[in-house]
Design an enzyme around this catalytic site. Structure first.
Site, PDB file in Angstrom:
ATOM      1  N   THR A 215       0.825  -1.212   0.000  1.00 27.64           N
ATOM      2  CA  THR A 215       0.000   0.000   0.000  1.00 27.64           C
ATOM      3  C   THR A 215       0.851   1.251   0.000  1.00 27.64           C
ATOM      4  OG1 THR A 215      -1.830  -1.098   1.133  1.00 27.64           O
ATOM      5  CG2 THR A 215      -1.729   1.295   1.314  1.00 27.64           C
TER       6      THR A 215
ATOM      7  N   SER B 133       2.386  -7.671   0.169  1.00 30.90           N
ATOM      8  CA  SER B 133       2.969  -8.666   1.068  1.00 30.90           C
ATOM      9  C   SER B 133       2.104  -9.908   1.221  1.00 30.90           C
ATOM     10  CB  SER B 133       3.241  -8.043   2.439  1.00 30.90           C
ATOM     11  OG  SER B 133       2.034  -7.729   3.105  1.00 30.90           O
TER      12      SER B 133
ATOM     13  N   THR C  57       1.316  -4.028   4.561  1.00 28.23           N
ATOM     14  CA  THR C  57       1.005  -4.310   5.964  1.00 28.23           C
ATOM     15  C   THR C  57       0.340  -5.666   6.186  1.00 28.23           C
ATOM     16  OG1 THR C  57      -1.126  -3.173   5.771  1.00 28.23           O
ATOM     17  CG2 THR C  57       0.755  -1.874   6.551  1.00 28.23           C
ATOM     18  N   ASP C  58      -0.150  -6.320   5.125  1.00 29.83           N
ATOM     19  CA  ASP C  58      -0.945  -7.531   5.308  1.00 29.83           C
ATOM     20  C   ASP C  58      -0.207  -8.617   6.081  1.00 29.83           C
ATOM     21  OD1 ASP C  58      -3.062  -6.387   4.064  1.00 29.83           O
ATOM     22  OD2 ASP C  58      -3.094  -7.718   2.325  1.00 29.83           O
TER      23      ASP C  58
END
Length: 331
Positions: free
Chosen positions: A15, A62, A95-96
């Protein structure tokens, strides 16, 4: 004039490298389109705190990270930290799965130099994006001597978290990252302030080095739910070296599933009980007869971090369940 510290900055997409069609698109955007050079050029404040050496490692979200990506990232970060001219590293990613990458590095990087993993919940193009401040805070943390020796850190929303504890707890809110025992500290006006430390072993006190790992054993996570089919569990067990079972409550396992997992353990699969609740300790021989079934418990680890730890613990090829269990109480 005092020389600024040198920080290696690695880009992987996510992101924080995304772009929306307009500033109003805070959750709908195209992921991983900006390079790390473009990101850092758009946010020049970070360069005021350190000399930055940028390197693009990947250009993907990610959620696509696999074991091979973790190993590649870890080896590049390790190589950068081995350079006497580098004072720390920042890994910029989606961030996942930030908590999984960070925890892998936390257990396998052999350096006391600061390593900070950072992302953003909103792309740089969005109104009130957190990308600029998160990046600035990450560089501030990595460049400060007080961050040395604390293992791998995740910086988000002015908070500094240890990689061991942090998890992503919201799909869209800026305050998405939480640790069950609270953050280690905060970034205040560009300065890290620490209020607690990490009790469990990591980095230099860990038994693993990413430089010596070429592949990782297969460990799968299975989540409990009301109509979970035994044949699905059997299929996973037939392929995996280890299974982390995210049970209900205190790692509870339905009787029909327990029989399958006990059989898997007898056949050499390492089965670790975790909880799907998101917090708390899974107690050995509490909800289930772990000794009788040959199972492990993950202590307070999330299923996803338990998977990382179990993969590493299995690297030596050991089937000593006492030694494997000890890993969950040590790290």
């Amino acid at each position: 004039m005092k020389k600024k510290p040198t920080i290696a900055v690695f880009g992987t997409g996510g992101t924080i490298a995304g772009q929306g069609a307009s500033a109003a698109h805070v959750a709908a955007y195209t992921c991983s389109v900006l390079s790390i050079d473009e990101i850092m050029a758009a946010f020049p404040h970070a360069a005021s705190r350190a000399d930055l050496r940028m390197e693009q490692l990947l250009q993907i979200g990610s959620e696509n990270f696999r074991n091979a990506h973790l190993l590649m990232i870890g080896k590049r970060v390790s190589a950068a930290l081995a350079d006497a001219g580098v004072d720390g590293a920042v890994l910029v990613q989606g961030t996942d799965t930030i908590e999984e990458t960070a925890y892998f590095l936390h257990l396998t990087i052999k350096s006391e130099k600061p390593v900070v993993v950072v992302g953003s919940m909103r792309p740089p193009s969005a109104m009130s994006s957190d990308a600029a401040l998160n990046l600035y805070a990450a560089v501030c943390a990595a460049a400060h001597p007080s961050s040395r020796g604390k293992g791998v850190l995740v910086v988000a929303n002015d908070e500094i978290h240890t990689a061991r504890d942090v998890s992503k707890a919201s799909s869209f809110k800026l305050e998405a990252f939480h640790s069950p025992y609270g953050p280690l500290g905060y970034i205040v006006e560009g300065q890290p302030r620490y209020y607690r430390t990490v009790a469990r072993d990591h980095t230099l006190s860990s038994e693993w080095s990413v430089d010596r790992i070429e592949s990782l054993p297969r460990v799968d996570v299975i989540h409990a739910y009301g109509e979970l089919d035994e044949t699905l569990v059997q299929a996973v067990a037939s392929q995996a070296r280890g299974i982390v079972y995210a049970g209900t409550g205190n790692g509870s396992i339905a009787q029909r599933i327990a029989a399958v997992l006990a059989q898997a353990a007898r056949q050499g699969v390492q089965v670790a009980r975790a909880s799907r609740t998101g917090s708390g300790v899974v107690i050995r021989n509490g909800a289930q007869p772990d000794d009788e079934c040959g199972w492990l418990v993950v202590d307070d680890q999330s299923p996803y971090k338990a998977r990382i730890l179990l993969m590493l613990a299995l690297l030596g090829g050991t089937d000593d369940r006492a030694a494997l269990q000890a890993c969950f109480y040590r790290y």
